[in-house]
Write a protein that holds these residues in place. Structure first.
Motif, PDB file in Angstrom:
ATOM      1  N   ALA A  65       1.747  73.496  57.691  1.00 29.63           N
ATOM      2  CA  ALA A  65       2.584  72.762  58.639  1.00 29.63           C
ATOM      3  C   ALA A  65       2.179  73.119  60.066  1.00 29.63           C
ATOM      4  CB  ALA A  65       4.062  73.108  58.426  1.00 29.63           C
ATOM      5  N   THR A  66       2.545  72.250  60.996  1.00 34.74           N
ATOM      6  CA  THR A  66       2.290  72.484  62.408  1.00 34.74           C
ATOM      7  C   THR A  66       3.294  73.501  62.933  1.00 34.74           C
ATOM      8  OG1 THR A  66       1.510  70.214  62.647  1.00 34.74           O
ATOM      9  CG2 THR A  66       2.124  71.374  64.668  1.00 34.74           C
ATOM     10  N   ALA A  67       2.787  74.510  63.616  1.00 36.36           N
ATOM     11  CA  ALA A  67       3.657  75.533  64.216  1.00 36.36           C
ATOM     12  C   ALA A  67       3.112  75.878  65.592  1.00 36.36           C
ATOM     13  CB  ALA A  67       3.688  76.780  63.341  1.00 36.36           C
ATOM     14  N   CYS A  68       4.010  76.112  66.526  1.00 37.42           N
ATOM     15  CA  CYS A  68       3.564  76.595  67.835  1.00 37.42           C
ATOM     16  C   CYS A  68       3.150  78.055  67.650  1.00 37.42           C
ATOM     17  CB  CYS A  68       4.654  76.428  68.887  1.00 37.42           C
ATOM     18  SG  CYS A  68       6.099  77.475  68.636  1.00 37.42           S
ATOM     19  N   ALA A  69       2.318  78.545  68.547  1.00 43.32           N
ATOM     20  CA  ALA A  69       1.821  79.914  68.428  1.00 43.32           C
ATOM     21  C   ALA A  69       2.954  80.952  68.388  1.00 43.32           C
ATOM     22  CB  ALA A  69       0.825  80.210  69.556  1.00 43.32           C
ATOM     23  N   PRO A  70       3.987  80.832  69.252  1.00 45.89           N
ATOM     24  CA  PRO A  70       5.061  81.838  69.168  1.00 45.89           C
ATOM     25  C   PRO A  70       5.781  81.835  67.814  1.00 45.89           C
ATOM     26  CG  PRO A  70       5.146  80.727  71.301  1.00 45.89           C
ATOM     27  CD  PRO A  70       4.141  79.981  70.455  1.00 45.89           C
ATOM     28  N   CYS A  71       6.066  80.660  67.254  1.00 51.89           N
ATOM     29  CA  CYS A  71       6.741  80.621  65.948  1.00 51.89           C
ATOM     30  C   CYS A  71       5.828  81.141  64.847  1.00 51.89           C
ATOM     31  CB  CYS A  71       7.207  79.196  65.623  1.00 51.89           C
ATOM     32  SG  CYS A  71       8.683  78.680  66.535  1.00 51.89           S
ATOM     33  N   ASN A  72       4.551  80.786  64.914  1.00 52.73           N
ATOM     34  CA  ASN A  72       3.606  81.240  63.898  1.00 52.73           C
ATOM     35  C   ASN A  72       3.504  82.772  63.943  1.00 52.73           C
ATOM     36  OD1 ASN A  72       1.662  81.233  61.908  1.00 52.73           O
ATOM     37  ND2 ASN A  72       0.324  79.776  62.939  1.00 52.73           N
ATOM     38  N   LEU A  73       3.467  83.320  65.144  1.00 53.66           N
ATOM     39  CA  LEU A  73       3.406  84.776  65.294  1.00 53.66           C
ATOM     40  C   LEU A  73       4.696  85.425  64.783  1.00 53.66           C
ATOM     41  CD1 LEU A  73       1.642  87.062  66.406  1.00 53.66           C
ATOM     42  CD2 LEU A  73       2.792  86.753  68.603  1.00 53.66           C
ATOM     43  N   ARG A  74       5.826  84.836  65.119  1.00 50.73           N
ATOM     44  CA  ARG A  74       7.127  85.375  64.678  1.00 50.73           C
ATOM     45  C   ARG A  74       7.242  85.349  63.157  1.00 50.73           C
ATOM     46  NH1 ARG A  74      12.413  82.088  65.517  1.00 50.73           N
ATOM     47  NH2 ARG A  74      13.657  83.137  63.970  1.00 50.73           N
ATOM     48  N   LYS A  75       6.781  84.262  62.553  1.00 46.65           N
ATOM     49  CA  LYS A  75       6.868  84.119  61.090  1.00 46.65           C
ATOM     50  C   LYS A  75       5.923  85.098  60.397  1.00 46.65           C
ATOM     51  CE  LYS A  75       6.083  80.775  57.434  1.00 46.65           C
ATOM     52  NZ  LYS A  75       4.778  81.273  57.016  1.00 46.65           N
ATOM     53  N   GLY A  76       4.742  85.267  60.961  1.00 48.92           N
ATOM     54  CA  GLY A  76       3.782  86.209  60.389  1.00 48.92           C
ATOM     55  C   GLY A  76       3.408  85.854  58.959  1.00 48.92           C
ATOM     56  N   GLY A  77       3.272  86.853  58.123  1.00 47.42           N
ATOM     57  CA  GLY A  77       2.882  86.669  56.729  1.00 47.42           C
ATOM     58  C   GLY A  77       4.060  86.511  55.797  1.00 47.42           C
ATOM     59  N   ARG A  78       5.151  85.931  56.313  1.00 50.71           N
ATOM     60  CA  ARG A  78       6.356  85.752  55.498  1.00 50.71           C
ATOM     61  C   ARG A  78       6.627  84.267  55.276  1.00 50.71           C
ATOM     62  NH1 ARG A  78      10.335  88.920  59.405  1.00 50.71           N
ATOM     63  NH2 ARG A  78       9.151  87.625  60.849  1.00 50.71           N
ATOM     64  N   THR A  79       7.471  83.967  54.327  1.00 50.27           N
ATOM     65  CA  THR A  79       7.927  82.586  54.144  1.00 50.27           C
ATOM     66  C   THR A  79       8.975  82.303  55.221  1.00 50.27           C
ATOM     67  OG1 THR A  79       9.759  83.150  52.695  1.00 50.27           O
ATOM     68  CG2 THR A  79       7.612  82.746  51.625  1.00 50.27           C
ATOM     69  N   PRO A  80       9.299  81.043  55.479  1.00 52.13           N
ATOM     70  CA  PRO A  80      10.352  80.763  56.459  1.00 52.13           C
ATOM     71  C   PRO A  80      11.670  81.465  56.111  1.00 52.13           C
ATOM     72  CG  PRO A  80       9.166  78.755  55.952  1.00 52.13           C
ATOM     73  CD  PRO A  80       8.667  79.814  54.996  1.00 52.13           C
ATOM     74  N   ARG A  81      12.010  81.484  54.839  1.00 49.00           N
ATOM     75  CA  ARG A  81      13.257  82.150  54.420  1.00 49.00           C
ATOM     76  C   ARG A  81      13.202  83.644  54.722  1.00 49.00           C
ATOM     77  NH1 ARG A  81      15.943  81.072  48.769  1.00 49.00           N
ATOM     78  NH2 ARG A  81      17.820  80.544  49.869  1.00 49.00           N
ATOM     79  N   GLN A  82      12.094  84.292  54.378  1.00 51.89           N
ATOM     80  CA  GLN A  82      11.942  85.726  54.633  1.00 51.89           C
ATOM     81  C   GLN A  82      12.005  86.036  56.127  1.00 51.89           C
ATOM     82  OE1 GLN A  82       8.150  86.200  52.689  1.00 51.89           O
ATOM     83  NE2 GLN A  82       9.064  86.874  50.743  1.00 51.89           N
ATOM     84  N   ALA A  83      11.510  85.104  56.960  1.00 52.27           N
ATOM     85  CA  ALA A  83      11.498  85.303  58.411  1.00 52.27           C
ATOM     86  C   ALA A  83      12.794  84.843  59.067  1.00 52.27           C
ATOM     87  CB  ALA A  83      10.311  84.558  59.021  1.00 52.27           C
TER      88      ALA A  83
END
Length: 188
Positions: free
Chosen positions: A126-144
Motif C-alpha cells: 500500500a501507499t504510505a508516507c515516509a513518516p507513517c511507514n517509519l512509524r509502522k516499521g516491521g509491524r502490521t497496522p494492528r500491531q502498530a
C-alpha cells in the motif's frame, strides 16, 4: 495579429491517441504521441485523423497540418490487470497515504511485513508516507496501532484509468475536449 498556434513548435503539438471506440488509450498518463509518430501512423494507414492543430509542417513537396486527435483503426483491447509498478500502486491509492491521507513523501509499505511472511503483491502493498511507514516499521497496522483506510486489492486497468481522471495533465488542447472527461479549463 499574433496567433500562438501558428508559431508553436511542432514538438509542443502532441496527438491525443484514441482507441477505435474513440476513448483515450489511457487517461493517466494521457495517451499522447509526438507529432512524428502520429504522422508516421497516418501514412501507414493505422490511424484516422479526427482533428488538427493550425500548425503545419512542410517537406519539399508536401504541406501537412499536424494532427491533434487521432483514432486507431484497430481496437486495442486493454489488459484486464495492470502491471505492478510503484506508479500504478500510487495511482490505485490516489497518491495518498493509506494511514494518514498525506500526499507527501510517498513510499510503499508491506501491510504484512516481509519479515512476517508478507509478499510484494497488489494485495499486500500500500501507499504510505515516509513518516507513517517509519512509524509502522516491521509491524502490521494492528500491531502498530494504526488504522488503514482501505486494504490493498489488485486493481483492474479500468479502475486505474478511472482514478487517473482525477489527475488531469497540465496541458489539454481545445480539440481534445470531446474525448476527455475532466471538469477543467482547457488550454486553447
Amino acid at each position: 495579429m499574433y496567433h500562438p498556434e501558428l508559431i508553436r513548435h511542432p514538438d509542443s503539438c502532441p496527438a491525443l491517441v484514441l482507441n477505435a471506440d474513440y476513448t483515450p488509450l489511457s487517461y493517466y498518463p494521457l495517451s499522447l504521441w509526438p507529432w512524428q509518430s502520429a504522422i508516421k501512423a497516418m501514412f501507414l494507414e493505422r490511424v484516422d485523423v479526427i482533428a488538427h492543430y493550425d500548425r503545419e509542417v512542410h517537406s519539399p513537396s508536401h504541406t501537412l497540418k499536424l494532427p491533434s486527435v487521432i483514432a486507431l483503426r484497430q481496437f486495442v483491447r486493454p489488459s484486464e490487470h495492470p502491471a505492478f509498478t510503484r506508479f500504478n500502486l500510487f495511482l490505485r491509492d490516489r497518491f495518498r497515504c493509506v494511514y494518514c491521507g498525506s500526499g507527501r513523501e510517498l513510499t510503499f509499505d508491506h501491510v504484512i511485513p516481509r519479515a512476517q511472511g508478507g509478499r510484494t503483491t497488489w494485495e499486500n502493498v500500500a501507499t504510505a508516507c515516509a513518516p507513517c511507514n517509519l512509524r509502522k516499521g516491521g509491524r502490521t497496522p494492528r500491531q502498530a496501532g494504526m488504522h488503514i483506510a482501505h486494504w490493498p486489492e489488485r486493481p483492474t486497468s479500468w479502475e486505474l484509468q478511472d482514478h487517473g481522471r482525477a489527475f488531469p495533465p497540465g496541458y489539454l488542447h481545445e480539440s481534445w475536449r470531446d474525448y476527455l472527461y475532466w471538469d477543467v479549463e482547457l488550454d486553447a
